[in-house]
Design an enzyme around this catalytic site. Structure first.
Site, PDB file in Angstrom:
ATOM      1  N   GLU A  37      -2.522  -8.994   3.866  1.00 20.23           N
ATOM      2  CA  GLU A  37      -2.879  -9.602   5.156  1.00 20.23           C
ATOM      3  C   GLU A  37      -4.375  -9.933   5.193  1.00 20.23           C
ATOM      4  O   GLU A  37      -4.816 -10.762   5.987  1.00 20.23           O
ATOM      5  CB  GLU A  37      -2.498  -8.680   6.311  1.00 20.23           C
ATOM      6  N   HIS A  79      -3.692  -4.974   0.212  1.00 23.82           N
ATOM      7  CA  HIS A  79      -3.453  -5.466   1.566  1.00 23.82           C
ATOM      8  C   HIS A  79      -3.451  -6.998   1.591  1.00 23.82           C
ATOM      9  O   HIS A  79      -4.510  -7.618   1.748  1.00 23.82           O
ATOM     10  CB  HIS A  79      -4.533  -4.943   2.518  1.00 23.82           C
ATOM     11  N   CYS A 122       0.828  -1.201   0.000  1.00 22.14           N
ATOM     12  CA  CYS A 122       0.000   0.000   0.000  1.00 22.14           C
ATOM     13  C   CYS A 122       0.876   1.270   0.000  1.00 22.14           C
ATOM     14  O   CYS A 122       1.504   1.572  -0.997  1.00 22.14           O
ATOM     15  CB  CYS A 122      -0.967  -0.031   1.177  1.00 22.14           C
ATOM     16  N   PHE A 181      -4.012   7.208  -3.690  1.00 23.91           N
ATOM     17  CA  PHE A 181      -2.890   7.632  -4.529  1.00 23.91           C
ATOM     18  C   PHE A 181      -2.320   6.400  -5.223  1.00 23.91           C
ATOM     19  O   PHE A 181      -2.543   5.266  -4.789  1.00 23.91           O
ATOM     20  CB  PHE A 181      -1.799   8.303  -3.687  1.00 23.91           C
TER      21      PHE A 181
END
Length: 389
Positions: A365, A363, A273, A318
């Site tokens: 995780e 992400h 990220c 972004f």
């Protein structure tokens, strides 16, 4: 449900966008006023993980799924110690939670943590408005003494913008701490005896991220966003990790400098990220603000190294400006785009071809899911194993 939250649900509330669009509903959570960047999340579940994700700092999250709060709140699924969103917008909040793990309702938790929200508005219309005009500043106002529309709009337009915001130090830990590796028996491994040691730069890290590494036999030394290259290598790491986090990557000069120090030493490196944007800048690429960003747990991404398509969890406004279909020369060797979003061709991953470093924009995780991208932690382990060999 407490008497106070019942009362709050009858309290009028107003949502005001900086372009003058107004939505009227009822208070949800705390009563008062709040400001932030209006963004929408497409996740149909996992709202507790969204609320406690530090990447959402200074954002007002609009849930596109209409019915929110059914599973309540528990103490196990927190991704940090508090709710980070500036405000919360739902259409049809659950009247009572219905889940065996729930200990309290969502609106009670929002009220207890002072998070101002609004319910009962047409979130479909609001989402379409944001898709057409882009993420923008917003205010939520509730209570008996609401200001007039002109005053509310003026206050919204005085709120800070997300572009140019340097926020990672506001959400990161101020003291280093260690997450021990987890052994085959499920118990913590004594410090200093793990298979690998990773120094993780906390730019807004989620709690599940070091846990995913610990599950793979990694002892994780979580360091503040202000950590120096010397702090990183004081942990004697086999690898270095740069986390997710909020704000504009164009302001993140210190993390970029630290990452370049890691790249110069050739230590295996993994970023997610915000960490992907930091790697992009470290390699010499630019970054830019997306019109309305990617948020939710159903974003399709293709891993170009395998051709596999993953359904992934996102929260970024972004992106990295890197060429999609060519290998680029950088100060640290050749680099290429390894992952791309299939909705809009936004860069979702980078990898170096001459050094052990890679990153993804989403992400892996995967709290609260999906788990398609968990293999990326294994890829990080493979890099460290290869470096050791």
């Amino acid at each position: 449900m407490t008497t106070s939250t019942r009362g709050a649900r009858r309290t009028p509330a107003v949502l005001v966008l900086e372009d003058g669009r107004i939505f009227r509903g009822r208070a949800y959570g705390a009563v008062g006023a709040t400001f932030g960047e209006a963004v929408f999340s497409t996740g149909m579940t996992g709202y507790q993980e969204t609320l406690t994700d530090p990447s959402y700092h200074r954002q007002v999250v609009v849930m596109t799924a209409p019915h929110i709060g059914n599973t309540g709140i528990n103490d196990e699924d927190m991704e940090s110690k508090k709710i980070w969103v500036s405000g919360y917008v739902v259409r049809d909040p659950a009247r009572v939670p219905s889940n065996w793990r729930s200990t309290r309702s969502l609106d009670e938790e929002l009220a207890a943590q002072g998070v101002v929200g609004i319910s009962g508005i047409d979130t479909r219309a609001l989402t379409r408005h944001l898709r057409e005009r882009g993420a923008m500043r917003v205010g939520i106002f509730s209570g008996q003494a609401l200001p007039d529309e002109g005053t509310m709009l003026a206050e919204v337009r005085q709120a800070p913008e997300m572009s140019g915001a340097d926020l990672s130090a506001e959400v990161a830990t101020t003291e280093a701490y260690v997450v021990p590796a987890i052994g085959p028996d499920g118990e913590a491994v004594p410090l200093g005896t793990a298979k690998f040691t990773v120094a993780a730069i906390d730019l807004g890290i989620k709690g599940m991220t070091p846990h995913r590494m610990a599950e793979r036999g990694i002892e994780v030394h979580v360091l503040p966003a202000t950590a120096t290259v010397e702090d990183v290598y004081a942990a004697e790491p086999d690898g270095v990790f740069f986390s997710n986090g909020p704000g504009d990557p164009a302001t993140a000069d210190h993390p970029v400098s630290v990452m370049r120090g890691v790249l110069e030493r050739g230590t295996p490196l993994f970023g997610i990220c915000f960490g992907n944007q930091i790697l992009g800048r470290a390699l010499g690429f630019g970054t830019f603000k997306l019109k309305y960003g990617h948020r939710g747990i159903n974003q399709p991404v293709q891993d170009r190294t395998t051709g596999k398509v993953e359904v992934t969890a996102h929260n970024h406004g972004f992106a990295v400006d890197a060429p999609l279909d060519q290998v680029s020369d950088t100060p640290y060797g050749r680099a290429e785009v390894s992952h791309v979003c299939l909705n809009d061709n936004v860069v979702e991953g980078l990898q170096l071809l001459d050094r052990p470093a890679f990153s993804v924009q989403y992400h892996p995780e995967a709290a609260a899911g999906p788990h398609d991208a968990a293999y990326l932690f294994d890829r990080f382990v493979n890099l460290m194993e290869g470096q050791r060999a």
